[in-house]
Design an enzyme around this catalytic site. Structure first.
Site, short mmCIF file in Angstrom:
data_model
loop_
_atom_site.label_atom_id
_atom_site.label_comp_id
_atom_site.label_asym_id
_atom_site.label_seq_id
_atom_site.Cartn_x
_atom_site.Cartn_y
_atom_site.Cartn_z
N GLU A 53 5.17 -15.42 -0.31
CA GLU A 53 5.49 -15.35 -1.69
C GLU A 53 6.96 -15.02 -1.97
OE1 GLU A 53 2.17 -14.67 -4.59
OE2 GLU A 53 2.94 -12.59 -4.33
N LYS A 55 8.59 -12.84 -4.43
CA LYS A 55 8.29 -11.82 -5.22
C LYS A 55 9.29 -10.93 -5.21
CE LYS A 55 4.23 -8.77 -5.26
NZ LYS A 55 3.03 -8.54 -4.66
N LYS A 115 2.08 -19.11 -9.33
CA LYS A 115 1.35 -17.68 -9.17
C LYS A 115 1.86 -16.96 -10.68
CE LYS A 115 -0.37 -13.73 -6.76
NZ LYS A 115 -0.05 -12.98 -5.78
N GLU A 164 -8.83 -17.24 -7.94
CA GLU A 164 -8.89 -15.92 -7.23
C GLU A 164 -10.15 -15.05 -7.47
OE1 GLU A 164 -5.24 -13.60 -6.96
OE2 GLU A 164 -6.00 -12.06 -8.17
N ASN A 185 -8.80 -11.05 -3.35
CA ASN A 185 -7.42 -10.24 -3.73
C ASN A 185 -8.28 -8.76 -3.66
OD1 ASN A 185 -5.34 -9.03 -4.53
ND2 ASN A 185 -4.77 -10.40 -6.07
N GLU A 215 -5.84 -12.12 0.10
CA GLU A 215 -4.49 -11.78 -0.79
C GLU A 215 -4.44 -10.22 -0.88
OE1 GLU A 215 -4.46 -13.64 -4.69
OE2 GLU A 215 -6.16 -15.10 -3.80
N SER A 216 -3.30 -9.80 -0.73
CA SER A 216 -2.96 -8.43 -0.88
C SER A 216 -3.34 -7.70 0.26
CB SER A 216 -3.60 -7.61 -2.18
OG SER A 216 -2.95 -8.53 -3.21
#
Length: 267
Positions: A53, A55, A115, A164, A185, A215-216
């Site tokens: 990503e 970010k 995203k 998601e 997530n 995710e995360s």
């Protein structure tokens, strides 16, 4: 927090629509070359696949990295073995933009994910016009009729929806869509609390043949291995890459996921 982020993203899209009408944007989107095959790029393999990503910041962590040249960062991600590049295009809290997405699309040959907090058809057409191959849909942010409408539009434009989820109920809604790419997530977007074990609790509910994305909460090798052992085909990683040597970090994460489970089965 999620409602505020979505409302802000929609307001910003409405401002852009005032300058560029939907009809014009549709023509731009349809003139784009065909989207890349994200399902093929993220298909399960002997090692975990990575969505890397771009970010700069987040509401929970604040500023992470300046990223003056998102295209160069994306090229490093591709060199390091990423299967897809995710570009945060939300500008208020994540400091991203559609210009970042366009720059990344021009720089790499792998699929690119938009995203953002997508809640309108205009935003979906924006994604395709900017060169996105995938678009994020957050179940918690959308009522089911709108979720279905946007999901179908993404497919009509030749892109792949990444759906998601954050709970069993949201996962059931994603499965009802027929989603082939489902993310879980670990970050609750209402409280921003993290639960790294959420993926493992939900993964067994995801039908066979659906690509499972964690995710995360990926900051180190241990997190990647944890998700891989819990059944992740793909991990989405942002902070750990923008705050380190992205090539070395990606290589170590991917190589760490090449191991055998009891009985000789690949993780």
């Amino acid at each position: 927090m999620l409602a505020d982020l979505t409302a802000g993203a929609v307001q910003d899209a409405q401002s852009r629509e005032a300058r560029k009408p939907l009809a014009t944007l549709e023509r731009e989107a349809l003139a784009r070359p065909a989207a890349r095959d994200a399902l093929r790029a993220l298909a399960p393999g002997e090692a975990v696949k990575v969505i890397a990503e771009v970010k700069r910041a987040s509401p929970s962590r604040g500023d992470l990295a300046e990223i003056a040249d998102p295209a160069q960062l994306a090229r490093l991600y591709e060199i390091g073995g990423a299967s897809t590049v995710s570009v945060l295009t939300e500008g208020r809290r994540f400091k991203g933009s559609l210009a970042d997405l366009e720059a990344v699309r021009a720089a790499v040959d792998i699929p690119v994910l938009r995203k953002d907090f997508i809640a309108t058809r205009y935003q979906v057409f924006e994604a395709r016009a900017a060169g996105a191959d995938l678009v994020l849909l957050i179940v918690a942010a959308l009522e089911q009729p709108l979720l279905v409408e946007l999901y179908e539009l993404i497919l009509e434009l030749g892109m792949t929806p990444l759906v998601e989820t954050h709970s069993a109920e949201e996962l059931a809604r994603a499965i009802d869509l027929g989603a082939q790419l489902i993310g879980v997530n670990a970050r609750d977007l209402n409280t921003f609390n993290l639960d790294r074990d959420l993926f493992g609790r939900l993964a067994e509910r995801i039908p066979a043949g659906v690509i499972k994305i964690a995710e995360s909460a990926v900051l180190g090798v241990d997190d990647v291995v944890h998700y891989r052992r819990s059944g992740a085909d793909v991990v989405l990683i942002g902070e750990a890459l923008v705050t380190s040597d992205p090539v070395a970090t990606l290589t170590s994460f991917i190589e760490a996921s090449r191991f055998e489970l009891p009985g000789g089965a690949l993780a």
